[in-house]
Motif scaffolding. Sequence first.
Motif, mmCIF file in Angstrom:
data_model
loop_
_atom_site.group_PDB
_atom_site.id
_atom_site.type_symbol
_atom_site.label_atom_id
_atom_site.label_comp_id
_atom_site.label_asym_id
_atom_site.label_seq_id
_atom_site.Cartn_x
_atom_site.Cartn_y
_atom_site.Cartn_z
ATOM 1 N N UNK A 121 0.829 -1.204 0.000
ATOM 2 C CA UNK A 121 0.000 0.000 0.000
ATOM 3 C C UNK A 121 0.865 1.256 0.000
ATOM 4 N N UNK A 122 1.974 1.235 0.741
ATOM 5 C CA UNK A 122 2.837 2.410 0.812
ATOM 6 C C UNK A 122 3.585 2.646 -0.500
ATOM 7 N N UNK A 123 3.900 1.543 -1.197
ATOM 8 C CA UNK A 123 4.701 1.698 -2.401
ATOM 9 C C UNK A 123 3.861 1.949 -3.650
ATOM 10 N N UNK A 124 2.509 1.956 -3.515
ATOM 11 C CA UNK A 124 1.657 2.190 -4.681
ATOM 12 C C UNK A 124 1.874 3.611 -5.195
ATOM 13 N N UNK A 125 2.105 3.770 -6.495
ATOM 14 C CA UNK A 125 2.356 5.109 -7.029
ATOM 15 C C UNK A 125 1.101 5.974 -6.994
ATOM 16 N N UNK A 126 1.293 7.255 -6.745
ATOM 17 C CA UNK A 126 0.170 8.190 -6.714
ATOM 18 C C UNK A 126 -0.288 8.484 -8.137
ATOM 19 N N UNK A 127 -1.591 8.803 -8.287
ATOM 20 C CA UNK A 127 -2.123 9.119 -9.603
ATOM 21 C C UNK A 127 -1.553 10.459 -10.070
ATOM 22 N N UNK A 128 -1.070 10.490 -11.291
ATOM 23 C CA UNK A 128 -0.499 11.715 -11.844
ATOM 24 C C UNK A 128 -1.587 12.435 -12.633
ATOM 25 N N UNK A 129 -1.926 13.645 -12.204
ATOM 26 C CA UNK A 129 -2.957 14.443 -12.867
ATOM 27 C C UNK A 129 -2.302 15.451 -13.806
ATOM 28 N N UNK A 130 -2.959 15.735 -14.917
ATOM 29 C CA UNK A 130 -2.371 16.711 -15.852
ATOM 30 C C UNK A 130 -2.427 18.127 -15.293
ATOM 31 N N UNK A 131 -1.463 18.934 -15.671
ATOM 32 C CA UNK A 131 -1.460 20.345 -15.290
ATOM 33 C C UNK A 131 -2.507 21.083 -16.128
ATOM 34 N N UNK A 132 -3.073 22.184 -15.609
ATOM 35 C CA UNK A 132 -4.055 22.950 -16.397
ATOM 36 C C UNK A 132 -3.538 23.340 -17.782
ATOM 37 N N UNK A 133 -2.245 23.634 -17.903
ATOM 38 C CA UNK A 133 -1.685 24.047 -19.194
ATOM 39 C C UNK A 133 -1.737 22.931 -20.232
ATOM 40 N N UNK A 134 -1.927 21.680 -19.781
ATOM 41 C CA UNK A 134 -1.995 20.547 -20.700
ATOM 42 C C UNK A 134 -3.438 20.214 -21.101
ATOM 43 N N UNK A 135 -4.404 20.950 -20.579
ATOM 44 C CA UNK A 135 -5.818 20.655 -20.835
ATOM 45 C C UNK A 135 -6.411 21.727 -21.746
ATOM 46 N N UNK A 136 -6.953 21.302 -22.876
ATOM 47 C CA UNK A 136 -7.649 22.211 -23.791
ATOM 48 C C UNK A 136 -9.141 22.138 -23.506
#
Length: 198
Positions: free
Chosen positions: A68-83
């Motif tokens: 559980x500790x080693x599970x990678x966190x979800x990577x969310x896109x930055x606003x600049x990457x969203x059209x």
Amino acid sequence: MGGKYRITGDKYPRMRRPRSRRKLVLASIASVVALGLAGWGALQLIDVFTGGDRAASAADREAGCATAKSAPARVLPKPAKITVNVYNATPRGGLAKSAADELKKRGFRIGKVGNASATYDKKVPGTGILLGAPAAANGMFPVLGTQLKGTTPKTDARRTADVDLILGTAFKKLSTPKDAAAALAVLNKPAPTPSSCR
């Protein structure tokens, strides 16, 4: 001594000393300790021969915590990457442009701006709809959703990476920059460690 108290033969009667209570107490304590040690030893032997279920379950729990500790966190896109395409589905004019201008100030890329299609025009009762490809549901939707509370996510068959923000009749204004930043910070915060692992 003479008479009936005369001692005859070579054996003499011995007088017993009264038994000490201290010896009885010590003997009983020693027997209780011996029984306790024997019971503990028996439990240890049972544990050894049954494979140590408690130790195995503790090891499994530790392994689960490590996973559980080693599970990678979800990577969310930055606003600049969203059209974002902003569409107005309300009878009020100018909302799409003002919302698009504000989103641009907050770092989002703006695509198309205008009135909603007939499918959604005056048919969105809430604050808005987030419309995009299925891949947007776990990334772009949550990030854009921090800018406007109460939006409803919905997917379509598009293959492009843009997202539509369709403003509904309940729309008044976007969330304040402070509230939007706080909501975005919560999204980017890693999940807490399960309490059983602490």
